[in-house]
Design a protein around this motif. Structure first.
Motif, PDB file in Angstrom:
ATOM      1  N   PHE A  66       0.785  -1.136   0.009  1.00 33.86           N
ATOM      2  CA  PHE A  66       0.135   0.071  -0.020  1.00 33.86           C
ATOM      3  C   PHE A  66       0.779   1.143   0.228  1.00 33.86           C
ATOM      4  CE2 PHE A  66       0.599  -1.346   4.311  1.00 33.86           C
ATOM      5  CZ  PHE A  66       1.249  -0.199   4.890  1.00 33.86           C
ATOM      6  N   THR A 115      -3.630 -11.308   4.515  1.00 35.89           N
ATOM      7  CA  THR A 115      -4.810 -11.181   5.063  1.00 35.89           C
ATOM      8  C   THR A 115      -5.315 -12.362   5.719  1.00 35.89           C
ATOM      9  OG1 THR A 115      -6.275 -11.608   2.947  1.00 35.89           O
ATOM     10  CG2 THR A 115      -5.722  -9.295   3.304  1.00 35.89           C
ATOM     11  N   THR A 175      -5.962  -9.576   9.909  1.00 38.00           N
ATOM     12  CA  THR A 175      -7.370  -9.756   9.499  1.00 38.00           C
ATOM     13  C   THR A 175      -7.655  -8.565   8.835  1.00 38.00           C
ATOM     14  OG1 THR A 175      -8.243  -8.573  11.659  1.00 38.00           O
ATOM     15  CG2 THR A 175      -7.827 -11.004  11.754  1.00 38.00           C
ATOM     16  N   GLU A 176      -8.673  -8.496   8.071  1.00 35.61           N
ATOM     17  CA  GLU A 176      -9.039  -7.369   7.313  1.00 35.61           C
ATOM     18  C   GLU A 176      -9.623  -6.277   8.382  1.00 35.61           C
ATOM     19  OE1 GLU A 176     -11.514  -7.623   3.965  1.00 35.61           O
ATOM     20  OE2 GLU A 176     -10.715  -9.599   3.346  1.00 35.61           O
ATOM     21  N   GLU A 177      -9.830  -6.622   9.527  1.00 35.11           N
ATOM     22  CA  GLU A 177     -10.452  -5.413  10.271  1.00 35.11           C
ATOM     23  C   GLU A 177      -9.004  -4.747  10.751  1.00 35.11           C
ATOM     24  OE1 GLU A 177     -11.489  -8.699  10.869  1.00 35.11           O
ATOM     25  OE2 GLU A 177     -13.333  -8.366  10.096  1.00 35.11           O
ATOM     26  N   GLN A 178      -7.960  -5.551  11.122  1.00 34.89           N
ATOM     27  CA  GLN A 178      -6.860  -4.998  11.475  1.00 34.89           C
ATOM     28  C   GLN A 178      -6.084  -4.174  10.365  1.00 34.89           C
ATOM     29  OE1 GLN A 178      -4.663  -8.879  12.440  1.00 34.89           O
ATOM     30  NE2 GLN A 178      -4.937  -8.369  14.655  1.00 34.89           N
ATOM     31  N   LEU A 179      -6.117  -4.845   9.228  1.00 35.58           N
ATOM     32  CA  LEU A 179      -5.786  -3.942   7.865  1.00 35.58           C
ATOM     33  C   LEU A 179      -6.170  -2.529   8.006  1.00 35.58           C
ATOM     34  CD1 LEU A 179      -5.069  -6.439   5.465  1.00 35.58           C
ATOM     35  CD2 LEU A 179      -3.448  -5.044   6.350  1.00 35.58           C
ATOM     36  N   GLU A 180      -7.806  -2.525   7.911  1.00 31.21           N
ATOM     37  CA  GLU A 180      -8.664  -1.348   7.928  1.00 31.21           C
ATOM     38  C   GLU A 180      -7.933  -0.372   9.118  1.00 31.21           C
ATOM     39  OE1 GLU A 180     -13.236   0.119   8.169  1.00 31.21           O
ATOM     40  OE2 GLU A 180     -12.750  -1.872   7.498  1.00 31.21           O
ATOM     41  N   SER A 181      -7.577  -1.096  10.334  1.00 27.35           N
ATOM     42  CA  SER A 181      -7.501  -0.058  11.466  1.00 27.35           C
ATOM     43  C   SER A 181      -6.098   0.584  11.190  1.00 27.35           C
ATOM     44  CB  SER A 181      -7.351  -1.011  12.752  1.00 27.35           C
ATOM     45  OG  SER A 181      -8.712  -1.209  13.173  1.00 27.35           O
ATOM     46  N   PHE A 202      -4.743   1.091   8.084  1.00 26.79           N
ATOM     47  CA  PHE A 202      -4.861   2.149   6.880  1.00 26.79           C
ATOM     48  C   PHE A 202      -5.400   3.492   7.684  1.00 26.79           C
ATOM     49  CE2 PHE A 202      -5.355  -1.362   3.806  1.00 26.79           C
ATOM     50  CZ  PHE A 202      -3.910  -1.429   3.420  1.00 26.79           C
ATOM     51  N   ASN A 203      -6.471   3.110   8.593  1.00 27.44           N
ATOM     52  CA  ASN A 203      -7.105   4.405   9.360  1.00 27.44           C
ATOM     53  C   ASN A 203      -5.832   5.329  10.112  1.00 27.44           C
ATOM     54  OD1 ASN A 203      -9.568   4.141   8.239  1.00 27.44           O
ATOM     55  ND2 ASN A 203     -10.328   3.005  10.103  1.00 27.44           N
ATOM     56  N   SER A 217      -3.661   6.898   7.676  1.00 29.39           N
ATOM     57  CA  SER A 217      -4.191   8.014   7.112  1.00 29.39           C
ATOM     58  C   SER A 217      -4.341   9.309   7.998  1.00 29.39           C
ATOM     59  CB  SER A 217      -5.905   7.745   6.753  1.00 29.39           C
ATOM     60  OG  SER A 217      -5.559   6.893   5.557  1.00 29.39           O
TER      61      SER A 217
END
Length: 178
Positions: free
Chosen positions: A1, A22, A58-64, A66-67, A70
């Motif tokens: 990313f 993932t 996990t996808e949730e960890q990746l989203e966290s 990225f947040n 960001s």
């Protein structure tokens, strides 16, 4: 990313990352990867070692993640913007005086001449200097400042639009309506 960082439209940095799976590494996952790359002359043992040594989230960890990244990118953008303002104020001290003059007097009719006299500069020099420092001419800056005040009043008061226009320094509603 990759998360790019911009300061006033100028790219100053990019936060890069990668090699995060993932799901946990597995023989099935490796075999699927190998099927995709075996025609690329890749050393299978080296790839297998790298694959099983890769981190996973996990996808949730990746989203966290990225947040969070960001958030850092936005923070760096804000710090960069503030540093640029400090640099401009240091390089063009008269411009910060003019901006303070606008802030204190925007409700009154202000001309470039008034601002120049207040800063102790000629109109033509202030005009060139202001455009160079701020990227916009004095009149545009003043109008934008007044509109910013009007936006705040529209959101936070129950004043009429006419009252807001006059309180923001617009002497004619047609200027405000444009």
């Amino acid at each position: 990313f990759a998360i790019p960082i911009f300061v006033e439209g100028e790219h100053i940095a990019t936060i890069n990352g990668g090699q995060i799976l993932t799901e946990p590494p597995s023989e099935t996952g490796f075999n699927e990867l190998w099927d995709k790359v075996e025609d690329l002359s890749v050393d299978k043992d080296a790839l297998k070692k790298a694959y099983f040594g890769s981190s996973h989230m996990t996808e949730e960890q990746l989203e966290s993640l990225f947040n969070l990244l960001s958030f850092f990118a936005e923070y760096f953008c804000e710090v960069g913007r503030r540093l640029k303002i400090i640099e401009i104020n240091h390089k063009y001290p008269n411009i910060s005086d003019v901006k303070e003059f606008v802030k204190a007097n925007f409700r009154e009719p202000i001309s470039l001449r008034d601002a120049a006299e207040n800063a102790g500069l000629s109109e033509s020099y202030l005009s060139r200097l202001f455009k160079k420092a701020e990227g916009v001419n004095f009149t545009y800056y003043l109008q934008r400042f007044r509109l910013g005040n009007a936006k705040k009043l529209l959101a936070k008061t129950d004043m009429s639009i006419t009252q807001i226009a006059f309180d923001s320094g617009f002497s004619n509603l047609s200027y405000f309506n444009e």
